[in-house]
Design a protein around this motif. Structure first.
Motif, PDB file in Angstrom:
ATOM      1  N   ARG A  48     -20.278  27.408  54.214  1.00 53.80           N
ATOM      2  CA  ARG A  48     -19.398  28.112  53.292  1.00 53.80           C
ATOM      3  C   ARG A  48     -20.001  29.480  52.960  1.00 53.80           C
ATOM      4  NH1 ARG A  48     -18.319  24.722  48.169  1.00 53.80           N
ATOM      5  NH2 ARG A  48     -16.764  26.383  47.892  1.00 53.80           N
ATOM      6  N   PRO A  49     -19.881  30.438  53.892  1.00 48.69           N
ATOM      7  CA  PRO A  49     -20.543  31.745  53.740  1.00 48.69           C
ATOM      8  C   PRO A  49     -19.821  32.652  52.755  1.00 48.69           C
ATOM      9  CG  PRO A  49     -19.256  31.703  55.743  1.00 48.69           C
ATOM     10  CD  PRO A  49     -19.160  30.310  55.171  1.00 48.69           C
ATOM     11  N   PHE A  50     -20.559  33.683  52.340  1.00 52.54           N
ATOM     12  CA  PHE A  50     -19.946  34.776  51.594  1.00 52.54           C
ATOM     13  C   PHE A  50     -19.067  35.605  52.538  1.00 52.54           C
ATOM     14  CE2 PHE A  50     -24.116  34.696  49.058  1.00 52.54           C
ATOM     15  CZ  PHE A  50     -23.577  33.884  48.066  1.00 52.54           C
ATOM     16  N   ARG A  51     -18.236  36.434  51.949  1.00 53.19           N
ATOM     17  CA  ARG A  51     -17.393  37.334  52.729  1.00 53.19           C
ATOM     18  C   ARG A  51     -18.033  38.716  52.894  1.00 53.19           C
ATOM     19  NH1 ARG A  51     -15.513  40.537  55.311  1.00 53.19           N
ATOM     20  NH2 ARG A  51     -13.334  41.098  55.794  1.00 53.19           N
ATOM     21  N   THR A  52     -18.793  39.167  51.898  1.00 51.54           N
ATOM     22  CA  THR A  52     -19.266  40.549  51.909  1.00 51.54           C
ATOM     23  C   THR A  52     -20.782  40.642  51.744  1.00 51.54           C
ATOM     24  OG1 THR A  52     -19.047  40.855  49.521  1.00 51.54           O
ATOM     25  CG2 THR A  52     -17.092  41.300  50.878  1.00 51.54           C
ATOM     26  N   LEU A  53     -21.327  41.728  52.239  1.00 50.03           N
ATOM     27  CA  LEU A  53     -22.740  42.019  52.034  1.00 50.03           C
ATOM     28  C   LEU A  53     -23.063  42.232  50.560  1.00 50.03           C
ATOM     29  CD1 LEU A  53     -23.371  44.484  54.991  1.00 50.03           C
ATOM     30  CD2 LEU A  53     -24.446  42.255  54.692  1.00 50.03           C
ATOM     31  N   ASP A  54     -22.140  42.819  49.821  1.00 50.50           N
ATOM     32  CA  ASP A  54     -22.386  43.043  48.396  1.00 50.50           C
ATOM     33  C   ASP A  54     -22.606  41.727  47.652  1.00 50.50           C
ATOM     34  OD1 ASP A  54     -22.561  45.770  47.813  1.00 50.50           O
ATOM     35  OD2 ASP A  54     -20.397  46.035  47.998  1.00 50.50           O
ATOM     36  N   ARG A  55     -21.833  40.715  48.010  1.00 52.79           N
ATOM     37  CA  ARG A  55     -22.023  39.416  47.343  1.00 52.79           C
ATOM     38  C   ARG A  55     -23.386  38.817  47.701  1.00 52.79           C
ATOM     39  NH1 ARG A  55     -23.389  36.120  44.761  1.00 52.79           N
ATOM     40  NH2 ARG A  55     -22.408  34.185  44.022  1.00 52.79           N
ATOM     41  N   ALA A  56     -23.797  38.977  48.949  1.00 52.03           N
ATOM     42  CA  ALA A  56     -25.118  38.485  49.350  1.00 52.03           C
ATOM     43  C   ALA A  56     -26.227  39.251  48.643  1.00 52.03           C
ATOM     44  CB  ALA A  56     -25.267  38.602  50.858  1.00 52.03           C
ATOM     45  N   ARG A  57     -26.024  40.537  48.451  1.00 48.36           N
ATOM     46  CA  ARG A  57     -27.008  41.345  47.732  1.00 48.36           C
ATOM     47  C   ARG A  57     -27.211  40.834  46.315  1.00 48.36           C
ATOM     48  NH1 ARG A  57     -26.084  45.171  44.164  1.00 48.36           N
ATOM     49  NH2 ARG A  57     -23.857  45.227  44.701  1.00 48.36           N
ATOM     50  N   ILE A  58     -26.124  40.491  45.650  1.00 45.25           N
ATOM     51  CA  ILE A  58     -26.213  39.965  44.274  1.00 45.25           C
ATOM     52  C   ILE A  58     -26.946  38.630  44.273  1.00 45.25           C
ATOM     53  CG2 ILE A  58     -24.846  39.095  42.349  1.00 45.25           C
ATOM     54  CD1 ILE A  58     -22.749  41.242  43.123  1.00 45.25           C
ATOM     55  N   ALA A  59     -26.641  37.777  45.262  1.00 48.85           N
ATOM     56  CA  ALA A  59     -27.313  36.481  45.341  1.00 48.85           C
ATOM     57  C   ALA A  59     -28.812  36.650  45.582  1.00 48.85           C
ATOM     58  CB  ALA A  59     -26.685  35.644  46.449  1.00 48.85           C
ATOM     59  N   ALA A  60     -29.178  37.621  46.403  1.00 48.95           N
ATOM     60  CA  ALA A  60     -30.593  37.846  46.692  1.00 48.95           C
ATOM     61  C   ALA A  60     -31.352  38.280  45.445  1.00 48.95           C
ATOM     62  CB  ALA A  60     -30.734  38.898  47.794  1.00 48.95           C
ATOM     63  N   ARG A  61     -30.684  38.997  44.539  1.00 43.20           N
ATOM     64  CA  ARG A  61     -31.336  39.408  43.295  1.00 43.20           C
ATOM     65  C   ARG A  61     -31.819  38.213  42.479  1.00 43.20           C
ATOM     66  NH1 ARG A  61     -27.529  44.016  40.399  1.00 43.20           N
ATOM     67  NH2 ARG A  61     -28.016  45.764  41.802  1.00 43.20           N
ATOM     68  N   GLU A  62     -31.075  37.135  42.568  1.00 40.79           N
ATOM     69  CA  GLU A  62     -31.348  35.971  41.712  1.00 40.79           C
ATOM     70  C   GLU A  62     -32.332  34.999  42.325  1.00 40.79           C
ATOM     71  OE1 GLU A  62     -27.423  34.492  41.315  1.00 40.79           O
ATOM     72  OE2 GLU A  62     -26.713  36.189  40.098  1.00 40.79           O
ATOM     73  N   ALA A  63     -32.723  35.215  43.592  1.00 45.47           N
ATOM     74  CA  ALA A  63     -33.615  34.281  44.278  1.00 45.47           C
ATOM     75  C   ALA A  63     -35.062  34.538  43.891  1.00 45.47           C
ATOM     76  CB  ALA A  63     -33.438  34.410  45.779  1.00 45.47           C
ATOM     77  N   ASP A  64     -35.835  33.487  43.807  1.00 44.47           N
ATOM     78  CA  ASP A  64     -37.240  33.574  43.419  1.00 44.47           C
ATOM     79  C   ASP A  64     -38.111  33.382  44.658  1.00 44.47           C
ATOM     80  OD1 ASP A  64     -39.560  33.748  42.050  1.00 44.47           O
ATOM     81  OD2 ASP A  64     -39.441  31.774  41.103  1.00 44.47           O
TER      82      ASP A  64
END
Length: 572
Positions: free
Chosen positions: A20-36
């Motif tokens: 169930r992937p994201f559609r956009t790079l921007d959404r992945a960028r936001i998710a990466a911000r939250e990863a530890d």
């Protein structure tokens, strides 16, 4: 390590998993911000068309390294991923054999047809008997009065100086009877009149002179495979090649000027991605080129005098052509095995920062340079292939670095460029090692396969090293295959090979060279000034071999080590 996935059939409300992937790079960028921890963003195959630039800031550095890469990177199953700023053009109709599309307010300077760069339609020059003035031109030809959209027409001025190629737009065309007045758009034409003034061999030149070619009017559509953008009517016109069909041929107009912009990020990597289909619109207002990737837009000029009766005016300040992928003040960024293509400015631009690496990338079909670096420390540009750069701005070098500390430009291959292959402006500790340049200086003059100018340090400890490079086929007259110019100082030029250049090198320049050593180089003709080197140059142990076969045999080891490592299956 965290993994997120982006796919064209994804959904930004999904969790970003493989299923169930994201559609956009921007959404992945936001998710990466939250990863530890470390993050890998896997981008699935296809053309990911951007509607705005993909922007990264310091907040996107994450708590570890963040990697954006093509799915399957480094394996035989690696997918082809295109990050595009283009817009497909469809709904063609045919008018007198010309494809016409309503594009409304579209603005672009390039067009790509099935991946091929289409040229703007042009004519060789201004017809008739022509007189120039400070506001434009007068001709006895009525042909310009038939231009359908004069305000879209652009004059090209190649070789006003041997190293320049300017562009200025038309404001209006008027006249009747036997006289046609072409009024040029300002302020660009005024800047051209101000800048281009020289005296040489008793001849004085003022202003840009007559255009060498004229682009972008429907009446110029005579060569198949060329196009025109008629902004006045919101129409794109394309004269097809015989094998092309509007129902099957994919036509893309680049729309965005910037694909990626990253400012202040740390520890970010891009791998295996293609960056494509961007334009640059600033030249619509005029491009008064001076040298390299720099142009003039006011601010005053100065005059350089080269002996009695020889002078040239130059800008007090100038502006550099931007890049379509931009990194500013970053730390630990890596661009690896990516491709930069179909871009309307420079490909990759780096400004400031530390520890930037460009490794194993391909650069082709670019309007300006492949890589430009301004400032920064510890930049590495290695094992990259550059070809067909400078297609619109002919002064653009393949790779250009200036103001850097400890910059390494090594094992790159640069082919088919209109001016210099590699340029190093003033800096400290630059190393230009084992590069291969072929077919440089194809359009403009006064440059070389490798060109350096200005101070490269302030002592032998932090000067520049130019070693092990192979420079072949610098094409136009008035060039120097390996060129230390304009006050270059603290440079060691050692163990290079130069062949088939107008001149191999030159030791007498102005301002003079200081603390420059030419040692152990091989060439097929003696450099200018070799028999009486100036006081600032040490010239020792260099070998001139005029026979091509003998030179090839004598330099086999140097040539074997120059150019791309990946061609030989070697690691960086």
């Amino acid at each position: 390590m965290f993994q997120f996935h982006v796919a064209l059939d994804g959904d930004d409300s999904s969790p970003g998993s493989l299923e169930r992937p994201f559609r956009t790079l921007d959404r992945a960028r936001i998710a990466a911000r939250e990863a530890d921890g470390d993050v890998v963003v896997q981008v699935r195959a296809g053309t990911h068309a951007l509607t705005r630039p993909f922007e990264l800031t310091e907040r996107d550095s994450g708590r570890g390294r963040v990697i954006y890469q093509a799915y399957g990177y480094g394996t035989p199953e690696q997918e082809e991923v295109v990050i595009s700023g283009g817009r497909p053009i469809t709904q063609w109709r045919t008018r007198d054999g010309v494809w016409v599309a309503d594009v409304h307010d579209l603005d672009t300077r390039q067009l790509y047809v099935d991946g091929r760069r289409a040229a703007r339609a042009c004519i060789a020059g201004l017809p008739g008997a022509v007189e120039a003035s400070t506001t434009g031109y007068v001709t006895d030809s009525a042909e310009p009065r038939g231009w359908r959209s004069p305000a879209d027409v652009e004059f090209v001025f190649r070789g006003v100086y041997p190293w320049t190629e300017g562009r200025c737009g038309v404001a209006e065309v008027s006249g009747d009877g036997g006289s046609t007045v072409v009024t040029m758009a300002r302020p660009a034409f005024g800047w051209a009149v101000e800048l281009y003034n020289s005296t040489w061999d008793g001849q004085t030149s003022s202003g840009p002179g007559l255009p060498t070619s004229i682009e972008n009017d429907p009446s110029f559509l005579r060569e198949p495979g060329t196009f025109v953008l008629d902004r006045s009517r919101g129409e794109l016109l394309y004269l097809p090649r015989p094998e092309e069909d509007p129902a099957r041929t994919r036509v893309v107009a680049p729309v965005l000027e910037t694909l990626v912009k990253a400012v202040g990020v740390r520890n970010v990597t891009f791998r295996g991605l293609m960056f494509a289909d961007a334009t640059w619109l600033r030249p619509n207002r005029g491009f008064v080129h001076y040298h390299g990737a720099n142009f003039y837009e006011g601010g005053g000029i100065e005059t350089a005098v080269f002996g009695e009766g020889a002078s040239v005016t130059f800008p007090v300040t100038s502006v550099t052509i931007p890049a379509c992928v931009i990194f500013e003040d970053t730390t630990g960024v890596e661009i690896e095995n990516c491709r930069f293509t179909r871009l309307g400015a420079s490909g990759l631009g780096v400004a400031g920062g530390t520890g930037f690496a460009v490794l194993g990338c391909d650069f082709d079909t670019l309007s300006a340079s492949a890589v430009t670096v301004s400032g920064g420390e510890g930049v590495s540009i290695e094992d990259n292939l550059v070809g067909r750069a400078g297609l619109e701005y002919s002064g653009s070098p393949g790779i250009a670095v200036t103001g850097t500390r400890g910059c390494l430009v090594a094992n790159n291959e640069i082919r088919d460029v209109p001016h210099c292959g590699i340029v190093a402006g003033p800096g400290e500790g630059t190393r230009i090692l084992r590069n291969l340049t072929v077919d440089t200086m194809r359009v403009l003059a006064d440059g070389g396969g490798v060109y350096m100018s200005g101070a490269q340090g302030d002592s032998a400890d932090n000067g520049a090293l130019v070693a092990g490079n192979v420079i072949k086929d610098t094409r136009t007259p008035y060039n120097f295959g390996l060129y230390t110019d304009y006050g270059a100082s603290w440079v060691i030029v050692e163990g290079n090979v130069v062949m088939r250049a107008d001149n191999t090198s030159v030791l007498q320049v102005a301002p003079p060279l200081e603390n420059v050593v030419y040692r152990g180089n091989f060439w097929d003709a003696d450099p200018l000034g070799h028999d009486d080197p100036p006081s600032g140059v040490v010239y020792e142990g260099n070998v001139t071999v005029k026979d091509t076969r003998e030179l090839e045999a004598a330099t086999g080891d140097i040539q074997a080590k120059a150019g791309l490592l990946r061609r030989r299956g070697l690691p960086l």
